[in-house]
Structures are given as C-alpha cells and as structure tokens.
Motif scaffolding. Sequence first.
Motif, PDB file in Angstrom:
ATOM      1  N   CYS A   1       0.831  -1.194   0.000  1.00 52.76           N
ATOM      2  CA  CYS A   1       0.000   0.000   0.000  1.00 52.76           C
ATOM      3  C   CYS A   1       0.869   1.250   0.000  1.00 52.76           C
ATOM      4  CB  CYS A   1      -0.894  -0.017   1.234  1.00 52.76           C
ATOM      5  SG  CYS A   1      -1.884   1.465   1.399  1.00 52.76           S
TER       6      CYS A   1
ATOM      7  N   VAL B   1       0.036   4.145   0.791  1.00 52.05           N
ATOM      8  CA  VAL B   1      -0.365   5.070   1.848  1.00 52.05           C
ATOM      9  C   VAL B   1       0.242   4.667   3.191  1.00 52.05           C
ATOM     10  CG1 VAL B   1      -2.312   6.132   3.050  1.00 52.05           C
ATOM     11  CG2 VAL B   1      -2.509   5.546   0.619  1.00 52.05           C
ATOM     12  N   CYS B   2       0.052   3.385   3.577  1.00 53.19           N
ATOM     13  CA  CYS B   2       0.485   2.968   4.905  1.00 53.19           C
ATOM     14  C   CYS B   2       1.575   1.906   4.849  1.00 53.19           C
ATOM     15  CB  CYS B   2      -0.704   2.452   5.710  1.00 53.19           C
ATOM     16  SG  CYS B   2      -1.360   0.875   5.096  1.00 53.19           S
TER      17      CYS B   2
ATOM     18  N   CYS C   1      -7.069  -1.731   0.885  1.00 51.93           N
ATOM     19  CA  CYS C   1      -6.067  -1.965   1.922  1.00 51.93           C
ATOM     20  C   CYS C   1      -6.775  -2.207   3.257  1.00 51.93           C
ATOM     21  CB  CYS C   1      -5.142  -0.760   2.013  1.00 51.93           C
ATOM     22  SG  CYS C   1      -3.970  -0.852   3.381  1.00 51.93           S
TER      23      CYS C   1
ATOM     24  N   CYS D   1      -5.552   0.987   5.999  1.00 45.08           N
ATOM     25  CA  CYS D   1      -5.953   2.394   5.884  1.00 45.08           C
ATOM     26  C   CYS D   1      -7.140   2.564   4.943  1.00 45.08           C
ATOM     27  CB  CYS D   1      -4.778   3.242   5.410  1.00 45.08           C
ATOM     28  SG  CYS D   1      -4.303   2.906   3.714  1.00 45.08           S
TER      29      CYS D   1
HETATM   30 ZN   LIG Z   1      -2.921   1.161   3.353  1.00 44.99          ZN
END
Ligand SMILES: [Zn+2]
Length: 120
Positions: A17, A19-20, A83, A86
């Motif tokens: 991911c 983002v995280c 995901c 997140c």
């Molecule tokens: Zn994520």
Amino acid sequence: MLSFSDDVRASTKVDQCPVCEGGDFYMRKDFDPKVGVTVIVIAALISAGFYFYGQDLIAYGVLGGAALIDLFIYSRLKDLTVCYRCHAEFRGSFEHSAPPFDLHTADELEPEYERKVGKR
Ligand SMILES: [Zn+2]
C-alpha cells in the motif's frame, strides 16, 4: 510521504500500500450503494403511481424490473482492491488477486494501523 512499490507504479498489481506501506488487501466489487438505492427509490415511486390506479401487477412488475437492473449493474462491476489497514482503494487494470474480505484479518490489522498513526 507516499511510497509506491515497483509493481504498484507499473500498475500490474498491488502488493504494497502506497499510503500505509501495508501488504494486506482484500477484494470487493466497486459498488456505489447510492446507485442501487436511487434505482429502487425511482422504481418505488413509479410503482406507487401504478398501485394508486389499481394496476397492482404493473406495480410489482416495475419493482421486479428494478431489482433486475440492480443485479445487472452489480454483475458488471469491476473489482476493487482495498487496503485492510488504511482502507485505500485501488482501481485499475492490474490483476486483482487479493482474497475476499476477512473480518478476522481486519480486526487485527485495523487497530495495528490506528495505533501506528496515533488514532488510538
Ligand atoms: Zn494502506
């Protein structure tokens, strides 16, 4: 700071991911509940009109038709990879190979991520 793995960048699959940085995903249909509800609401209004004039069968027919339209929309939906941590959503032409949603996994991973970002 977003970090895209090579596979994500190449849009071949999602393995990490951006983002995280988590590596756990599930797959679901890219369904907007508002669309389904709108179809049903419009059908219910039309159906109520027929019902009012004593055309019961047509009223039921309209409702049945709306249910079919919803089914049709659902069957044409694209896969969406999400995901666990997140809830970032990934659409695209890559291979959606994630397993279906698993509540147990979500129960473990969501609190872990929330602790990490300081929500809890
Ligand atoms: Zn994520």
